[in-house]
Scaffold this motif. Structure first.
Motif, PDB file in Angstrom:
ATOM      1  N   TRP A  87      -1.077   5.764  -6.847  1.00 51.22           N
ATOM      2  CA  TRP A  87      -2.113   4.787  -7.167  1.00 51.22           C
ATOM      3  C   TRP A  87      -3.046   4.615  -5.982  1.00 51.22           C
ATOM      4  CZ3 TRP A  87       0.730   0.038  -9.707  1.00 51.22           C
ATOM      5  CH2 TRP A  87       1.458   0.485 -10.811  1.00 51.22           C
ATOM      6  N   ASP A  88      -4.196   4.069  -6.238  1.00 56.60           N
ATOM      7  CA  ASP A  88      -5.157   3.752  -5.181  1.00 56.60           C
ATOM      8  C   ASP A  88      -4.605   2.593  -4.352  1.00 56.60           C
ATOM      9  OD1 ASP A  88      -7.284   3.085  -3.569  1.00 56.60           O
ATOM     10  OD2 ASP A  88      -8.752   3.021  -5.193  1.00 56.60           O
ATOM     11  N   PRO A  89      -4.447   2.773  -3.022  1.00 56.36           N
ATOM     12  CA  PRO A  89      -3.870   1.691  -2.216  1.00 56.36           C
ATOM     13  C   PRO A  89      -4.787   0.469  -2.092  1.00 56.36           C
ATOM     14  CG  PRO A  89      -4.544   3.503  -0.818  1.00 56.36           C
ATOM     15  CD  PRO A  89      -4.696   3.973  -2.254  1.00 56.36           C
ATOM     16  N   ARG A 130       2.014   1.876  -3.499  1.00 58.34           N
ATOM     17  CA  ARG A 130       0.908   2.378  -4.323  1.00 58.34           C
ATOM     18  C   ARG A 130       0.680   3.873  -4.070  1.00 58.34           C
ATOM     19  NH1 ARG A 130      -1.983  -1.394  -6.885  1.00 58.34           N
ATOM     20  NH2 ARG A 130      -1.670  -3.549  -6.309  1.00 58.34           N
ATOM     21  N   ILE A 131       0.722   4.264  -2.815  1.00 62.87           N
ATOM     22  CA  ILE A 131       0.523   5.678  -2.467  1.00 62.87           C
ATOM     23  C   ILE A 131       1.675   6.513  -3.029  1.00 62.87           C
ATOM     24  CG2 ILE A 131       0.496   7.304  -0.531  1.00 62.87           C
ATOM     25  CD1 ILE A 131      -1.057   5.049   1.033  1.00 62.87           C
ATOM     26  N   ASP A 184       0.835  -1.207   0.000  1.00 66.19           N
ATOM     27  CA  ASP A 184       0.000   0.000   0.000  1.00 66.19           C
ATOM     28  C   ASP A 184       0.865   1.251   0.000  1.00 66.19           C
ATOM     29  OD1 ASP A 184      -2.308  -1.495  -0.047  1.00 66.19           O
ATOM     30  OD2 ASP A 184      -2.763  -1.224   2.086  1.00 66.19           O
ATOM     31  N   GLU A 224      -6.580  -0.813  -4.658  1.00 65.66           N
ATOM     32  CA  GLU A 224      -6.916  -1.199  -6.018  1.00 65.66           C
ATOM     33  C   GLU A 224      -7.333  -2.660  -6.060  1.00 65.66           C
ATOM     34  OE1 GLU A 224      -4.246  -1.756  -9.846  1.00 65.66           O
ATOM     35  OE2 GLU A 224      -4.409   0.338  -9.237  1.00 65.66           O
ATOM     36  N   ASP A 225      -8.326  -2.947  -6.847  1.00 64.45           N
ATOM     37  CA  ASP A 225      -8.907  -4.287  -6.905  1.00 64.45           C
ATOM     38  C   ASP A 225      -7.977  -5.315  -7.563  1.00 64.45           C
ATOM     39  OD1 ASP A 225     -10.413  -6.569  -7.373  1.00 64.45           O
ATOM     40  OD2 ASP A 225     -12.183  -5.509  -8.039  1.00 64.45           O
TER      41      ASP A 225
END
Length: 121
Positions: A113-115, A108-109, A105, A117-118
């Motif tokens: 990016w969205d931490p 991603r941050i 996470d 994310e699907d």
């Protein structure tokens, strides 16, 4: 690396050392991505035996990374400079292939990016 089974007491004794090695790995950055190799998910396996020898199985985001030797040398140096560590062996692997689902996470941050994310799962 010795593959002996660790007792719960061994694990309790080695946990602070394991945490220190992870911290050392978080000081090594990918030369092209502004994220450390641990949060990038490049470390596939991290073992420490009773004698405080470290074994790392790692990969790169691309198999043809021109900086692979330098990054691996930096990993070895960072780990071996960790107080209490005797040695560090590294195995470079490309199976499984690295992909963005391995990002932490924090990574991603850092990349914007969205931490949560699907990843399509």
């Amino acid at each position: 690396m010795n593959d002996e089974v660790l007792t719960p007491e061994d694990v309790k004794e080695l946990t602070p050392l394991y945490d220190a090695v992870v911290l050392a790995l978080k000081q090594v950055y990918d030369p092209e991505i502004p994220v450390n190799i641990y949060d990038l998910g490049l470390i596939y396996e991290l073992k420490i035996d009773k004698e405080h020898n470290v074994f790392i199985k790692m990969t790169f985001t691309a198999p043809n990374c021109p900086m692979a030797d330098e990054v691996m040398a930096e990993v070895r140096r960072a780990v071996e400079l960790t107080p209490g560590i005797k040695s560090c062996g590294i195995e470079l692997v490309f199976e499984p292939v690295w992909d963005s689902s391995l990002l932490s996470d924090e990574a991603r941050i850092a990349l914007g990016w969205d931490p949560v994310e699907d990843d399509g799962q």
